[in-house]
Design a protein around this motif. Structure first.
Motif, PDB file in Angstrom:
ATOM      1  N   ALA A 151       0.931  -1.126  -0.145  1.00  0.00           N
ATOM      2  CA  ALA A 151      -0.064  -0.203   0.036  1.00  0.00           C
ATOM      3  C   ALA A 151       0.722   1.267   0.178  1.00  0.00           C
ATOM      4  CB  ALA A 151      -0.949   0.220   0.963  1.00  0.00           C
ATOM      5  N   PHE A 152       0.540   1.943  -0.974  1.00  0.00           N
ATOM      6  CA  PHE A 152       1.361   3.410  -0.681  1.00  0.00           C
ATOM      7  C   PHE A 152       0.140   5.006  -0.546  1.00  0.00           C
ATOM      8  CE2 PHE A 152       3.987   0.456  -2.676  1.00  0.00           C
ATOM      9  CZ  PHE A 152       4.650   1.301  -2.607  1.00  0.00           C
ATOM     10  N   ASP A 153       1.080   5.863   0.073  1.00  0.00           N
ATOM     11  CA  ASP A 153      -0.367   6.717   0.232  1.00  0.00           C
ATOM     12  C   ASP A 153       0.580   8.216   0.148  1.00  0.00           C
ATOM     13  OD1 ASP A 153      -2.618   8.159   0.408  1.00  0.00           O
ATOM     14  OD2 ASP A 153      -3.734   7.349   1.689  1.00  0.00           O
ATOM     15  N   ASP A 154       0.045   9.497   0.087  1.00  0.00           N
ATOM     16  CA  ASP A 154       0.657  10.502   0.113  1.00  0.00           C
ATOM     17  C   ASP A 154       0.783  10.967   1.989  1.00  0.00           C
ATOM     18  OD1 ASP A 154       0.602  10.396  -1.679  1.00  0.00           O
ATOM     19  OD2 ASP A 154      -0.648  11.940  -2.861  1.00  0.00           O
ATOM     20  N   LEU A 155       1.429  11.802   2.279  1.00  0.00           N
ATOM     21  CA  LEU A 155       2.038  12.917   3.539  1.00  0.00           C
ATOM     22  C   LEU A 155       2.259  14.080   3.194  1.00  0.00           C
ATOM     23  CD1 LEU A 155       1.587  12.303   6.777  1.00  0.00           C
ATOM     24  CD2 LEU A 155       4.377  11.986   6.250  1.00  0.00           C
ATOM     25  N   SER A 156       1.843  14.870   4.136  1.00  0.00           N
ATOM     26  CA  SER A 156       1.342  16.272   3.871  1.00  0.00           C
ATOM     27  C   SER A 156       1.484  16.950   6.032  1.00  0.00           C
ATOM     28  CB  SER A 156       0.837  17.068   3.052  1.00  0.00           C
ATOM     29  OG  SER A 156      -0.626  16.632   3.728  1.00  0.00           O
ATOM     30  N   GLY A 157       1.853  17.895   5.680  1.00  0.00           N
ATOM     31  CA  GLY A 157       2.187  18.998   6.832  1.00  0.00           C
ATOM     32  C   GLY A 157       2.218  20.204   7.001  1.00  0.00           C
ATOM     33  N   TYR A 158       2.520  20.469   8.155  1.00  0.00           N
ATOM     34  CA  TYR A 158       2.813  22.254   7.948  1.00  0.00           C
ATOM     35  C   TYR A 158       3.863  22.253   8.820  1.00  0.00           C
ATOM     36  CZ  TYR A 158      -1.136  23.745   5.978  1.00  0.00           C
ATOM     37  OH  TYR A 158      -2.324  24.023   5.109  1.00  0.00           O
ATOM     38  N   VAL A 159       5.506  22.983   9.003  1.00  0.00           N
ATOM     39  CA  VAL A 159       6.251  24.364   9.030  1.00  0.00           C
ATOM     40  C   VAL A 159       5.829  24.914   9.749  1.00  0.00           C
ATOM     41  CG1 VAL A 159       8.933  23.985  10.083  1.00  0.00           C
ATOM     42  CG2 VAL A 159       8.012  22.339   8.065  1.00  0.00           C
ATOM     43  N   PHE A 160       5.799  25.625  10.904  1.00  0.00           N
ATOM     44  CA  PHE A 160       4.685  27.073  11.699  1.00  0.00           C
ATOM     45  C   PHE A 160       5.868  27.245  12.300  1.00  0.00           C
ATOM     46  CE2 PHE A 160       3.045  23.557  14.161  1.00  0.00           C
ATOM     47  CZ  PHE A 160       3.031  24.357  14.697  1.00  0.00           C
ATOM     48  N   GLN A 161       5.818  28.526  12.278  1.00  0.00           N
ATOM     49  CA  GLN A 161       6.611  29.634  12.994  1.00  0.00           C
ATOM     50  C   GLN A 161       5.725  29.553  14.541  1.00  0.00           C
ATOM     51  OE1 GLN A 161       7.302  34.112  11.902  1.00  0.00           O
ATOM     52  NE2 GLN A 161       6.929  32.998   9.817  1.00  0.00           N
ATOM     53  N   ALA A 175       7.147   9.113  12.021  1.00  0.00           N
ATOM     54  CA  ALA A 175       5.324   9.117  11.088  1.00  0.00           C
ATOM     55  C   ALA A 175       4.865   7.882  10.972  1.00  0.00           C
ATOM     56  CB  ALA A 175       5.439  10.656  10.292  1.00  0.00           C
ATOM     57  N   GLN A 176       3.693   7.346  10.988  1.00  0.00           N
ATOM     58  CA  GLN A 176       3.432   6.350  10.069  1.00  0.00           C
ATOM     59  C   GLN A 176       1.941   7.086   9.239  1.00  0.00           C
ATOM     60  OE1 GLN A 176       0.750   4.477  12.555  1.00  0.00           O
ATOM     61  NE2 GLN A 176       1.195   2.176  11.433  1.00  0.00           N
ATOM     62  N   ILE A 177       3.048   5.986   7.885  1.00  0.00           N
ATOM     63  CA  ILE A 177       1.944   6.174   6.055  1.00  0.00           C
ATOM     64  C   ILE A 177       0.612   5.061   6.676  1.00  0.00           C
ATOM     65  CG2 ILE A 177       1.852   6.308   4.163  1.00  0.00           C
ATOM     66  CD1 ILE A 177       3.697   8.204   5.886  1.00  0.00           C
ATOM     67  N   SER A 178      -1.011   5.462   6.216  1.00  0.00           N
ATOM     68  CA  SER A 178      -1.585   5.000   6.251  1.00  0.00           C
ATOM     69  C   SER A 178      -2.167   4.975   4.972  1.00  0.00           C
ATOM     70  CB  SER A 178      -2.286   5.170   7.376  1.00  0.00           C
ATOM     71  OG  SER A 178      -3.845   4.419   7.596  1.00  0.00           O
ATOM     72  N   ALA A 179      -2.653   3.643   4.503  1.00  0.00           N
ATOM     73  CA  ALA A 179      -3.116   4.237   2.765  1.00  0.00           C
ATOM     74  C   ALA A 179      -4.671   4.714   2.975  1.00  0.00           C
ATOM     75  CB  ALA A 179      -3.156   2.904   2.448  1.00  0.00           C
ATOM     76  N   ASN A 180      -5.323   5.615   2.072  1.00  0.00           N
ATOM     77  CA  ASN A 180      -6.734   5.631   2.051  1.00  0.00           C
ATOM     78  C   ASN A 180      -7.388   7.020   3.414  1.00  0.00           C
ATOM     79  OD1 ASN A 180      -6.634   3.983  -0.094  1.00  0.00           O
ATOM     80  ND2 ASN A 180      -7.075   2.416   1.549  1.00  0.00           N
ATOM     81  N   GLU A 181      -6.382   6.921   3.730  1.00  0.00           N
ATOM     82  CA  GLU A 181      -6.805   8.088   5.233  1.00  0.00           C
ATOM     83  C   GLU A 181      -6.788   9.911   4.351  1.00  0.00           C
ATOM     84  OE1 GLU A 181      -6.073   8.072   8.348  1.00  0.00           O
ATOM     85  OE2 GLU A 181      -6.572   6.184   7.887  1.00  0.00           O
TER      86      GLU A 181
END
Length: 302
Positions: A142-152, A229-235
């Motif tokens: 299974a594969f999926d994308d991961l995104s997030g923020y680096v904030f001040q 981080a943990q990657i989970s498909a269909n998240e």
């Protein structure tokens, strides 16, 4: 009365001491459990076999060693066999038993399932630290994308909001949990958002490299530039990683003399301005004398 009370108390102590000594002298089994899977990885719905090695380190026999509790995820139909029915294990002896089960769709989504459990003897356990065991069951695919923020922020535990300023230009690299294999990399945009595409389901490690003037505050205490981080498909595509960074002073690089400039003059403490001026006057006087001499020579020849 006080004498009688003291005598009575002494009698109780004398009566209790032998019993306490007897309890302390009563050894218990020491069950040590380890386990291993029959394969490195599995497909969704595949049967797995876990070999469990049980050793009794104590000098007394272990009576009715059996399964007393545990946990599992991403698996179905676990059969514990002798671990459920129980067995005796002599002092110093070792026994291997097996349990089986199947991976399910949840294991595929998360890239792994696991089985963990505890064994104990009916006549007690001398050390609860080593009678538990567990294994991970890797289920790739299974594969999926991961995104997030680096904030001040000024603290690693600050809370992100849509109004929080982001930190652009932060490089984010995703690797295996041990950091040895690179999966993908991205750079935060003007809002501090990053996206990593097509990561395999399972555990990954994110490493952040901030531009000059910023310090990443990742990890449990904000002292690192990495976070798991943990990657989970269909998240879905919602950002799930939030890392803070704070402004720091940028140190100016020290300027050293250029190697091509040649050796510098020694510092003697003399007034170099007067020396340079005197040299210039001497050069000018020399040029004038040369011109006068040439003029006289020309005149004599004429």
């Amino acid at each position: 009365m006080r004498a009688l009370a003291a005598a009575a108390f002494a009698g109780v102590v004398v009566a209790v001491l032998p019993a306490t000594a007897a309890l302390a002298a009563d050894p218990k089994p020491d069950i040590v459990v380890t386990s291993a899977t029959d394969k490195a990885s599995y497909a969704e719905g595949e049967t797995f076999t876990i070999t469990v090695t049980v050793k009794n380190k104590s000098s007394v026999d272990a009576k009715h060693v059996h399964y007393t509790g545990g946990d599992s995820e991403g698996v179905d139909g676990i059969v514990y066999g002798e671990l459920s029915t129980g067995f005796d294990l002599a002092a110093g002896a070792t026994k291997t038993v097996q349990l089986t089960g199947k991976t399910n769709h949840q294991a595929w989504r998360y890239g792994r399932g696991y089985v963990a459990f505890e064994l104990t003897a009916e006549n007690g356990e001398a050390n609860d630290a080593d009678n538990t065991t567990g294994v991970a069951l890797l289920v790739p695919g299974a594969f999926d994308d991961l995104s997030g923020y680096v904030f001040q922020a000024e603290s690693h535990d600050a809370t992100w909001t849509p109004q929080t300023p982001g930190v652009p230009g932060v490089k984010v690299v995703a690797t295996t949990a041990d950091g040895k294999t690179k999966y993908a990399e991205a750079v935060t945009d003007a809002k501090g958002l990053f996206r990593l595409a097509h990561l395999p389901a399972g555990d990954v490690l994110l490493t952040f490299t901030a531009p000059a003037g910023w310090k990443i505050m990742a990890g449990e205490n904000g002292e690192h530039d990495q976070t798991p981080a943990q990657i989970s498909a269909n998240e879905g595509d919602e950002p799930s990683i939030f890392v803070t960074a704070k402004k720091v002073a940028v140190s100016s690089p020290s300027v050293s003399p250029s190697a091509s400039a040649g050796p510098s003059l020694p510092v003697t403490g003399d007034n170099t301005t007067l020396i340079v001026g005197a040299g210039a006057v001497a050069i000018a006087l020399g040029v004038a004398l040369v011109l006068v001499a040439r003029r006289r020579r020309v005149h004599l020849q004429a």
